[in-house]
Design a protein around this motif. Structure first.
Motif, short mmCIF file in Angstrom:
data_model
loop_
_atom_site.label_atom_id
_atom_site.label_comp_id
_atom_site.label_asym_id
_atom_site.label_seq_id
_atom_site.Cartn_x
_atom_site.Cartn_y
_atom_site.Cartn_z
N THR A 212 32.98 45.87 38.26
CA THR A 212 33.41 44.50 37.94
C THR A 212 33.45 44.28 36.43
O THR A 212 34.38 43.65 35.91
N ASP B 276 32.10 38.88 42.56
CA ASP B 276 31.46 38.10 41.49
C ASP B 276 32.29 37.99 40.22
O ASP B 276 31.79 37.66 39.15
N ASP C 201 39.51 44.43 41.49
CA ASP C 201 38.08 44.76 41.52
C ASP C 201 37.70 45.01 42.98
O ASP C 201 38.11 44.26 43.86
N THR C 202 36.94 46.06 43.23
CA THR C 202 36.61 46.41 44.61
C THR C 202 35.10 46.60 44.77
O THR C 202 34.38 46.69 43.79
MG MG Z 1 31.33 44.49 41.51
#
Ligand code: MG
Ligand code: ATP
Length: 411
Positions: free
Chosen positions: A172, A200, A276-277
């Motif tokens: 992230t 997040d 984002d994963t």
């Molecule tokens: Mg993350």
């Protein structure tokens, strides 16, 4: 509508009756003209070259060459043609294969008259726009201001998935800073939080979004630029963000097929789509990886992370993800650790392209404040490496454009 502006359609099906039925459904529509029909994949390729239709309505199961292979062949030779697949199989894997082959739409047999004409009209409009674009109406690759509803003919977006098969490696952090680094007014970036259950990204940006992937993805069939703008959060830096759902149970409602279609649409609006994963391979993460133009694979000097990166590389070889798509990044790098990037590269037979240093204090502070390093600390070595990564991605994307490489929107 004058005859020359009608949407010219070629029908392909090995069964006489089906061809006739489709023709009948279309005969009273004033905007559509059936200009030919073919009984096989090979005949379809030949006829498409001769009569240059706008839209090919294509069956999948045919004796000599299946409709998906025929679609691929046609689009190689005639990139403006738009293919609408008509199949008895409602199977999602067929749909994916058809879309990957470059088909514009996918309908199950027998289609209703409304479904069929709407799909042909959408595809026809697309064919005409692509023709105009290539004739120089729009500068190539540039976003088209005021792109028409539902049919933006803007940038050929590139999907960049940031992934690690081990949690907590900095995915992230990298995705967010990479998105910020790639964004500029000519190359708009969308950051998607596909870590659907516990995403997040918004926390990293210290923001809240009223909408999420769960609001956009189910509308994959009816997207237009206004809906997209409405749902995505516009960050002060200029990037757009499609947040993860606010609660984990909502994430379950996001279907991989919708996500797939949504991404394909978004490629027409944004130049870079950064995803984002989470490390767990949900169907949505798999879909993102499948559609990725580039995969930023993140590892660390930690043995389980290296082991999992190795497993991921073997798996991606098996499922046919080209190694050229993978950008291998080592995060949390500590020079005192004897597991060097070179060693990892040798062991995994996959070179590490970028090494991001470990700096707990700075990164934690940026997360606590919700101000990414790329916003206020571009000279930090972590930021500098991510800027280099962004530069590498820009270069690769430009190369892909040069060779006209695109699986989904053949140029
Ligand atoms: Mg993350
Ligand atoms: N280069 C770095 N140096 C020091 N700490 C870092 C660095 N990159 C990330 N971190 C820290 O590592 C932790 C995990 O980072 P991040 O949330 O980006 O990882 P992730 O792979 O997305 O994790 P998850 O699997 O939970 O989604 C955070 O506390 C972050 O501060």
């Amino acid at each position: 509508m004058p005859a020359e502006e009608k949407i010219r359609v070629l029908i392909v099906d090995d069964i006489d009756e089906t061809r006739e039925n489709v023709r009948r459904l279309l005969q009273f529509d004033r905007d559509i003209e059936v200009v030919g029909s073919a009984r096989s994949g090979k005949e379809a390729i030949q006829l498409t070259q001769q009569i240059k239709p706008d839209v090919v309505v294509m069956d999948i199961n045919m004796p000599d060459m299946d409709g998906i292979t025929a679609t691929e062949e046609i689009l190689k030779k005639m990139p403006f043609v738009q293919v609408v697949i008509l199949s008895v199989q409602g199977d999602p894997s067929y749909m994916r294969r058809a879309m990957l082959a470059g088909a514009r739409d996918f309908l199950t047999k027998p289609p209703s008259i409304d479904e069929l004409t709407a799909a042909i009209k959408r595809a026809g409009k697309m064919a005409q726009e692509e023709r105009e674009r290539s004739a120089g109406t729009f500068p190539s690759g540039a976003a088209v201001p005021g792109a028409s509803h539902g049919h933006p003919v803007g940038p050929l977006g590139r999907i960049i998935v940031v992934y690690s098969p081990k949690g907590g490696t900095g995915v992230t952090t990298i995705a967010t800073n990479l998105a910020l680094s790639l964004n500029d007014p000519q190359n708009e970036v969308l950051l998607i939080d596909a870590s659907l259950q516990f995403g997040d990204v918004m926390v990293f940006l210290n923001e809240q979004s009223k909408n999420s992937v769960a609001d956009l993805s189910p509308r994959a069939e009816e997207l237009d630029p206004d809906i997209v703008k409405d749902v995505c959060f516009k960050h002060s830096s200029g990037i757009s963000v499609l947040a993860a759902p606010p609660r984990p149970e909502i994430a379950e409602g996001v279907e991989a097929d919708h996500f797939f279609k949504m991404l394909q649409y978004l490629k027409q609006i944004y130049r870079y789509i950064i995803i984002d994963t989470n490390s767990y391979m949900t169907e949505v993460v798999q879909t993102a990886l499948e559609l990725a133009d580039l995969i930023v694979l993140v590892t660390t000097q930690n043995i389980p992370a290296i082991k999992n990166a190795n497993l991921f590389l073997s798996l991606s070889d098996k499922v046919g993800i080209a190694r050229e798509k993978i950008i291998f990044v080592m995060n949390l790098f500590d020079k005192h650790n004897s597991i060097s990037p070179e060693k990892v590269g040798e062991t995994l037979r996959q070179k590490i392209h970028y090494v991001i240093p470990f700096d707990e204090k700075v990164v934690n502070l940026s997360i606590t404040r919700g101000v990414p390093l790329m916003v206020d600390n571009k000279i930090h070595p972590i930021s500098k490496t991510i800027i280099m990564l962004a530069e590498g991605i820009r270069e690769r994307a430009a190369k892909m454009d040069d060779i006209g490489m695109d699986l989904h929107l053949k140029k």
